[in-house]
Design an enzyme around this catalytic site. Structure first.
Site, mmCIF file in Angstrom:
data_model
loop_
_atom_site.group_PDB
_atom_site.id
_atom_site.type_symbol
_atom_site.label_atom_id
_atom_site.label_comp_id
_atom_site.label_asym_id
_atom_site.label_seq_id
_atom_site.Cartn_x
_atom_site.Cartn_y
_atom_site.Cartn_z
ATOM 1 N N HIS A 3 34.224 38.531 43.676
ATOM 2 C CA HIS A 3 34.809 37.619 42.938
ATOM 3 C C HIS A 3 35.513 36.604 44.111
ATOM 4 C CE1 HIS A 3 37.774 36.611 39.394
ATOM 5 N NE2 HIS A 3 38.735 37.244 40.171
ATOM 6 N N ASP A 37 39.610 42.619 37.738
ATOM 7 C CA ASP A 37 39.267 41.876 39.130
ATOM 8 C C ASP A 37 40.594 41.821 39.932
ATOM 9 O OD1 ASP A 37 37.379 40.773 37.553
ATOM 10 O OD2 ASP A 37 38.377 38.789 37.068
ATOM 11 N N ASP A 38 40.353 41.246 41.239
ATOM 12 C CA ASP A 38 41.580 40.659 42.249
ATOM 13 C C ASP A 38 41.762 42.002 43.143
ATOM 14 O OD1 ASP A 38 41.334 38.446 40.704
ATOM 15 O OD2 ASP A 38 43.428 38.706 40.151
ATOM 16 N N HIS A 61 42.940 43.377 35.528
ATOM 17 C CA HIS A 61 43.093 43.325 36.943
ATOM 18 C C HIS A 61 43.886 44.456 37.558
ATOM 19 C CE1 HIS A 61 42.928 39.249 35.202
ATOM 20 N NE2 HIS A 61 42.602 39.057 36.260
ATOM 21 N N HIS A 84 39.665 33.696 46.141
ATOM 22 C CA HIS A 84 40.019 33.518 44.874
ATOM 23 C C HIS A 84 40.452 31.892 44.648
ATOM 24 C CE1 HIS A 84 42.152 34.379 41.002
ATOM 25 N NE2 HIS A 84 41.290 35.450 40.935
#
Length: 323
Positions: free
Chosen positions: A72, A22-23, A162, A76
């Site tokens: 995503h 993620d991210d 991540h 965020h």
């Protein structure tokens, strides 16, 4: 003769695991892609829209090399407490950014923090959660990443990591993590490969392969729609809260669930204690007409998030209270 087409792994027969990141994209993504390429592993990347404009090359490379790409959100936020308009803007913005670089609109969403509500479910994309949380963003310790995966992984797991810039230290352990999983007999796949033959259903949340193969006639109170607050009376209960936690059982259900009824505003309820160290209850669905507080300590001792009606919260859950 042309080479024979590669066969997709049969996760109904093999012990498959999906690594997810993620991210990103970020400056750390290129080294991760190098490691995955060297190990011939395909992963799933849930990217943040506002990051894409700064590092489009990493996203373009990930898609070209056969990794699965999911949304995503754009900035965020915790979507479980967002309005329908905010949800639409965040998820549409993330999809637009991904499509602009890859030419493909993603079919999967991972809501930030695992937090979502009815508006996220109705956006029209399958939601991908996880059942193994490495906690890499919190402790930044490569050894803990390996330990948490070893302790929590099972056939069909979805592992959360991540690839943000500040995760370089934990990303460096990915080659060892891959070796460990392969030595233990696991096959590394993307999330879409993990779920086959199921086709991810819009509005459905998947935590692992078991989530996709649950019989259709299984009772699913988790999908109950919340009432509105104006349905309450002075003496009526506030509604229902559903929570789940991993059992860790080698056989039988991988998770247990409990329905908490007869709730009244202000009343604190504890979940079951974890079955092992660092094994928290991991999901709570608010099926009330009120906001529900989630706490990571017993007896509502430390507020972590507030869920709107229909929202769901994940990760550390020790107690909750209806407002």
């Amino acid at each position: 003769m042309p080479p024979a087409p590669e066969m997709e792994p049969d996760c109904a027969r093999l012990a498959c695991v999906a690594l997810t990141f993620d991210d990103g994209p970020s400056p750390a993504s290129e080294a991760l892609l190098d490691d995955l390429d060297a190990a011939q592993v395909k992963a799933t990347f849930f990217v943040v829209g506002e990051q894409v404009g700064s590092w489009p090359g990493s996203l373009r490379r990930a898609a070209a090399e056969g990794h699965a790409i999911g949304n995503h959100s754009f900035t965020h936020p915790a979507l479980g407490t967002a309005t329908p308009a905010q949800v639409r803007d965040e998820l549409t913005g993330g999809e637009d950014a991904i499509e602009e670089v890859t030419g493909v609109r993603p079919a999967l969403v991972r809501p930030p923090f695992g937090s979502y509500n009815a508006a996220v479910r109705s956006f029209g994309r399958a939601l991908v959660l996880w059942d193994v949380d490495t906690g890499d963003w919190d402790h930044h310790d490569p050894a803990q990443v390996l330990d948490r995966v070893e302790d929590g992984v099972r056939p069909g797991s979805i592992v959360l990591m991540h690839d943000a810039e500040e995760q370089r230290q934990t990303l460096a352990v990915v080659p060892q993590l891959i070796r460990n999983l392969r030595d233990a007999g696991y096959t590394l796949v993307t999330v879409p490969e993990l779920l086959v033959p199921a086709v991810p259903t819009p509005g459905t949340a998947y935590r692992n392969r078991d989530s996709a193969i649950r019989p259709v006639d299984h009772p699913r109170p988790w999908d109950t729609e919340p009432p509105s607050a104006d349905e309450d009376t002075d003496t009526a209960v506030a509604g229902t809260v559903l929570w789940r936690y991993p059992t860790g059982a080698p056989t039988g259900p991988a998770e247990a669930e409990n329905v908490e009824e007869g709730l009244r505003p202000g009343e604190c309820r504890n979940t079951l204690p974890p079955l092992a160290e660092d094994t928290p209850a991991f999901a709570l669905r608010n099926v009330t007409g009120h906001a529900v507080e989630i706490h990571d300590r017993p007896d509502c001792g430390h507020l972590t998030v507030v869920l709107t009606p229909g929202g769901e919260g994940h990760d550390v859950l020790r107690s909750f209270r209806v407002r």
